[in-house]
Write an enzyme that holds these catalytic residues in place. Structure first.
Site, PDB file in Angstrom:
ATOM      1  N   GLY A 295      -2.983  14.016   5.812  1.00  0.00           N
ATOM      2  CA  GLY A 295      -2.125  14.438   6.918  1.00  0.00           C
ATOM      3  C   GLY A 295      -1.227  13.356   7.470  1.00  0.00           C
ATOM      4  O   GLY A 295      -0.381  13.618   8.334  1.00  0.00           O
ATOM      5  N   GLY A 296      -1.375  12.112   7.000  1.00  0.00           N
ATOM      6  CA  GLY A 296      -0.514  11.032   7.470  1.00  0.00           C
ATOM      7  C   GLY A 296       0.868  11.089   6.857  1.00  0.00           C
ATOM      8  O   GLY A 296       1.163  11.942   6.010  1.00  0.00           O
ATOM      9  N   TYR A 322      -5.853  19.453  12.937  1.00  0.00           N
ATOM     10  CA  TYR A 322      -4.499  19.990  13.106  1.00  0.00           C
ATOM     11  C   TYR A 322      -3.567  19.498  11.993  1.00  0.00           C
ATOM     12  O   TYR A 322      -2.782  20.274  11.445  1.00  0.00           O
ATOM     13  CB  TYR A 322      -3.916  19.603  14.460  1.00  0.00           C
ATOM     14  CG  TYR A 322      -2.466  20.012  14.602  1.00  0.00           C
ATOM     15  CD1 TYR A 322      -2.120  21.354  14.727  1.00  0.00           C
ATOM     16  CD2 TYR A 322      -1.451  19.062  14.551  1.00  0.00           C
ATOM     17  CE1 TYR A 322      -0.788  21.739  14.819  1.00  0.00           C
ATOM     18  CE2 TYR A 322      -0.119  19.442  14.631  1.00  0.00           C
ATOM     19  CZ  TYR A 322       0.201  20.781  14.776  1.00  0.00           C
ATOM     20  OH  TYR A 322       1.514  21.151  14.854  1.00  0.00           O
ATOM     21  N   LYS A 376      -3.248   2.023  10.418  1.00  0.00           N
ATOM     22  CA  LYS A 376      -2.160   1.150   9.982  1.00  0.00           C
ATOM     23  C   LYS A 376      -1.366   0.527  11.134  1.00  0.00           C
ATOM     24  O   LYS A 376      -0.522  -0.327  10.898  1.00  0.00           O
ATOM     25  CB  LYS A 376      -1.187   1.937   9.089  1.00  0.00           C
ATOM     26  CG  LYS A 376      -1.839   2.608   7.882  1.00  0.00           C
ATOM     27  CD  LYS A 376      -0.813   3.338   7.041  1.00  0.00           C
ATOM     28  CE  LYS A 376      -1.460   4.077   5.885  1.00  0.00           C
ATOM     29  NZ  LYS A 376      -2.134   5.302   6.312  1.00  0.00           N
ATOM     30  N   SER A 415      -1.658   0.159  -0.295  1.00  0.00           N
ATOM     31  CA  SER A 415      -1.792  -1.048   0.501  1.00  0.00           C
ATOM     32  C   SER A 415      -0.492  -1.315   1.270  1.00  0.00           C
ATOM     33  O   SER A 415       0.370  -0.433   1.369  1.00  0.00           O
ATOM     34  CB  SER A 415      -2.168  -2.235  -0.396  1.00  0.00           C
ATOM     35  OG  SER A 415      -2.543  -3.342   0.396  1.00  0.00           O
ATOM     36  N   LYS A 418       1.607  -6.122   4.906  1.00  0.00           N
ATOM     37  CA  LYS A 418       0.886  -6.879   5.937  1.00  0.00           C
ATOM     38  C   LYS A 418      -0.421  -7.465   5.416  1.00  0.00           C
ATOM     39  O   LYS A 418      -1.083  -8.230   6.112  1.00  0.00           O
ATOM     40  CB  LYS A 418       0.640  -5.980   7.145  1.00  0.00           C
ATOM     41  CG  LYS A 418       1.942  -5.614   7.862  1.00  0.00           C
ATOM     42  CD  LYS A 418       1.729  -4.611   8.961  1.00  0.00           C
ATOM     43  CE  LYS A 418       3.052  -4.291   9.661  1.00  0.00           C
ATOM     44  NZ  LYS A 418       4.043  -3.671   8.740  1.00  0.00           N
ATOM     45  N   ASN A 456       7.284  -1.216   5.287  1.00  0.00           N
ATOM     46  CA  ASN A 456       7.401  -0.096   6.210  1.00  0.00           C
ATOM     47  C   ASN A 456       8.165   1.059   5.569  1.00  0.00           C
ATOM     48  O   ASN A 456       9.091   0.839   4.787  1.00  0.00           O
ATOM     49  CB  ASN A 456       8.148  -0.530   7.478  1.00  0.00           C
ATOM     50  CG  ASN A 456       7.457  -1.682   8.177  1.00  0.00           C
ATOM     51  OD1 ASN A 456       6.540  -1.497   8.953  1.00  0.00           O
ATOM     52  ND2 ASN A 456       7.900  -2.902   7.884  1.00  0.00           N
ATOM     53  N   SER A 460       7.921   6.987   9.375  1.00  0.00           N
ATOM     54  CA  SER A 460       6.481   7.217   9.392  1.00  0.00           C
ATOM     55  C   SER A 460       5.959   7.119  10.821  1.00  0.00           C
ATOM     56  O   SER A 460       6.648   6.649  11.728  1.00  0.00           O
ATOM     57  CB  SER A 460       5.767   6.192   8.507  1.00  0.00           C
ATOM     58  OG  SER A 460       5.822   4.905   9.100  1.00  0.00           O
TER      59      SER A 460
END
Length: 673
Positions: A295-296, A322, A376, A415, A418, A456, A460
């Site tokens: 879901g991310g 959800y 994250k 990964s 960072k 990045n 997101s």
């Protein structure tokens, strides 16, 4: 008759029912057809005698109703006058031709011989009167509505711009007034009745026509060219919008007139490299694929792209109910639109629950895992370090060991940049997750492990882009932690596509690094987003601007610059945007003993010991501030009195300066708060 009165009459007419509008048109044509016939006889000089022939009335009494029936049957009265175009004129031409034949046949029955030239003149006059009346009423309507429409200039006079202009003429909100095109050969020509101008004339056209918006109609143009155009348009302070990409239009996912704001992703994202279909298929087609953290932001896009590669089953593993529900609905709709038959299963669960993971993998016979589940957000993990370690480190360990136990073929860890020389807990935990996969890759030969590291992704949940959008919508200010802070950016679709291809390249224990392009200065990103919104940035040269950028200090664990590689052992692959890195690794026995110590420290909440252990591992972790975990801070004497009633949300809203001389962390309120 005043414009106001005409508008009032038209508005009343528009509110009439379709049936009443049809009756009014038929009544008008009942008058216009005889007028056309008499004018034809009048213009045909040798037909004067027919004007007073009583049989002419009988001809009209028979032919006019038959002509109206013909118009009705061919659909002439189905078209709305406000939307009339060339197509309806074609229908009218057919109707008038048939009406002419009816008059000729009726006259023959009445014993009247009509000259062919008179019939031809009748057809031309009828076409002119019936069509002209409708075009006149349409122009009145458009003119009356002009004051309510937003005047726009279309940048791009190609086929997309032409279609857009046609669509906008029927749109109640926009009125195109001119075209702009880069090609000199188009300058001075007319497209859809609008003149094509050079880009240098934009400023004058905006002032002369009162243009409120520029619409970019170049869906096939490379992003580099679109970025050049946007740089040029920035000086005009006029909002710029765009139409969907041609791929979306062709596939039916969007219409050419679906105007939307230009997103920063449209400009920062690069033109994609054509994917290698063999790599996309390798781990997915006709296989059972599991995506953790489905879901991310990354997980969701991975699921979309996995779906299009047609796996046998797609398993969505997610802890948030959800998010899982929303994703399932979206994927079911995507599968329906693309006519893809894929079994989609939704599975609630945590990656820290090994028994749940093994049960899922064994039950469905999982063959490929994309492990995206992780915390994250750097400040959030910094303030909740124990939970970050449990989820990112031990969640990866449980998932990886469950994969080995159930015979999963491929395990791909998502990964982050960072993880390279991390200064924060989040980065250190992701590097530990890489170390786990590296160690397990050499310990067994059942499951092939590989890791894909990138920076990045635009838009997101953890990206600055949504935050900046929100701050701009609220009127500012935009908060940037440091004037020189830079980050690598990639669009979510490009990242997901490269992850799938990199995962297929792995031989076991590989660390893949995606080519992120050039780093972006966050200040420049914020300034460009302000410009895209049609607003002006507050600067020393422009103190009366709309949006201000203010600076806060770097937050705990935050770097000025991100890195994508450790060491210098970087190797190119067959894909131009995927590289491999040779990283330091521990054997499984050594790592296992280390993880036992780390687990004990997290279970007993020994934050000082946790930091020591994070520094011991080959992660190059170098913290630049004192421990920021909220529970640890609240237990410290120097923090207890001042923060006893401080909520987690309030603490998260703060930024922190570097260590002071006495070694304590100084909280600094963010500007604008």
């Amino acid at each position: 008759m005043s414009t106001k009165l005409i508008r009032k009459i038209l508005q009343r007419a528009l509110r009439l029912s379709r049936k009443k509008k049809c009756i009014i048109q038929m009544l008008a044509d009942t008058l216009l057809l005889p007028i056309s016939f008499y004018l034809a006889l009048l213009l045909k000089q040798d037909s004067f005698s027919l004007l007073i022939d009583a049989r002419i009335v009988d001809i009209l009494i028979l032919s006019v109703p038959l002509s109206l029936i013909i118009f009705l049957k061919i659909g002439f009265y189905r078209s709305l006058i406000r939307y009339i175009g060339l197509k309806i004129l074609k229908t009218l031409s057919i109707g008038v031709l048939l009406s002419t034949l009816v008059i000729s046949a009726t006259a023959t029955l009445q014993g009247v011989t009509l000259p062919i030239s008179a019939l031809m003149i009748y057809a031309m006059i009828a076409l002119f009167l019936l069509g002209g009346l409708r075009l006149f009423l349409r122009s009145l309507y458009l003119h009356s509505m002009m004051r309510y429409k937003t005047r726009v200039i279309i940048y791009g006079a190609g086929s997309a711009g032409s279609q857009l202009a046609t669509s906008l003429r029927k749109d109640p909100n926009f009125s195109p007034v001119a075209f702009i095109d880069d090609w000199r050969g188009m300058h001075g020509t007319f497209v859809e009745g609008l003149k094509v101008h050079a880009p240098e004339e934009l400023s004058r056209l905006i002032n002369n026509y009162g243009v409120k918006r520029i619409l970019l109609a170049m869906p096939s143009a490379p992003r580099a060219r679109r970025r050049e155009i946007m740089k040029m348009l920035e000086t005009l302070s006029t909002p710029v919008q765009t139409i969907p990409g041609m791929a979306d239009v062709i596939s039916g996912r969007a219409r050419i007139n679906e105007i939307r704001d230009i997103m920063i992703e449209d400009l920062l994202g690069r033109d994609p490299v054509p994917p290698d279909q063999a790599l996309l298929d390798a781990n997915i087609r006709n296989r059972v694929v599991l995506v953790t953290g489905a879901g991310g932001s990354i997980g969701t896009e991975l699921c979309r792209q996995v779906l299009h590669q047609q796996p046998r089953e797609l398993l969505l593993f997610e802890i948030c109910e959800y998010s899982l529900y929303r994703l399932e609905q979206e994927l079911q709709q995507l599968a329906k639109e693309a006519d893809i038959s894929v079994s989609i299963k939704t599975l609630l669960g945590s990656v820290q629950d090994r028994s749940r993971l093994e049960s899922v993998m064994r039950t469905f016979g999982v063959q490929t895992i994309y492990h995206t589940a992780a915390y994250k957000h750097v400040p959030m993990v910094e303030h909740n370090s124990v939970q970050g370690i449990r989820n990112n480190v031990f969640g990866t360990l449980q998932t990886a060991q469950a994969a080995i136990a159930t015979g999963v073929e491929t395990f791909v860890l998502i990964s982050t940049d960072k993880a390279v020389r991390p200064t924060n807990v989040m980065g250190a935990t992701k590097r530990l997750a890489e170390l786990i996969c590296q160690a397990l890759a050499t310990e067994q030969h059942t499951t092939r492990f590989c890791m894909v590291r990138f920076g990045n992704v635009l838009g997101s949940s953890g990206s600055v882009v949504p935050l900046f959008r929100k701050q701009i919508a609220q009127g500012g200010p935009i908060t940037v932690t440091h004037p020189d802070i830079t980050r690598y950016f990639m669009t979510i679709p490009e990242a997901a596509q490269l992850v799938i291809q990199a995962g297929a390249m792995g031989r076991g224990g590989d660390v893949f690094v995606l080519d992120m392009g050039e780093p972006v200065r966050i200040y420049d990103l914020a300034a460009e987003m302000v410009s895209l919104s049609g607003l002006e940035l507050v600067t020393p040269e422009n103190p009366e601007g709309d949006i201000e950028i203010v600076y806060s200090q770097l937050r705990p664990g935050e770097k000025l610059y991100e890195e994508l590689l450790l060491g210098e052992g970087v190797t190119k692959t067959t894909h131009p945007r995927i590289m491999t890195a040779n990283e330091v690794a521990w054997g499984w026995s050594r790592l296992e003993a280390y993880l036992e110590q780390l687990h004990q420290a997290t279970e007993t909440m020994q934050h000082e010991r946790i930091r020591e252990l994070l520094c011991e591992a080959p992660t190059a972790y170098t913290p630049q501030s004192k421990i920021a975990d909220l529970l640890w801070r609240d237990r410290q004497p120097e923090h207890h009195s001042s923060h006893a009633t401080e909520s987690v949300a309030e603490t998260h809203e703060k930024s922190y300066a570097p260590l002071s001389a006495d070694g304590n962390l100084r909280p600094v309120a963010s500007p604008g708060k």
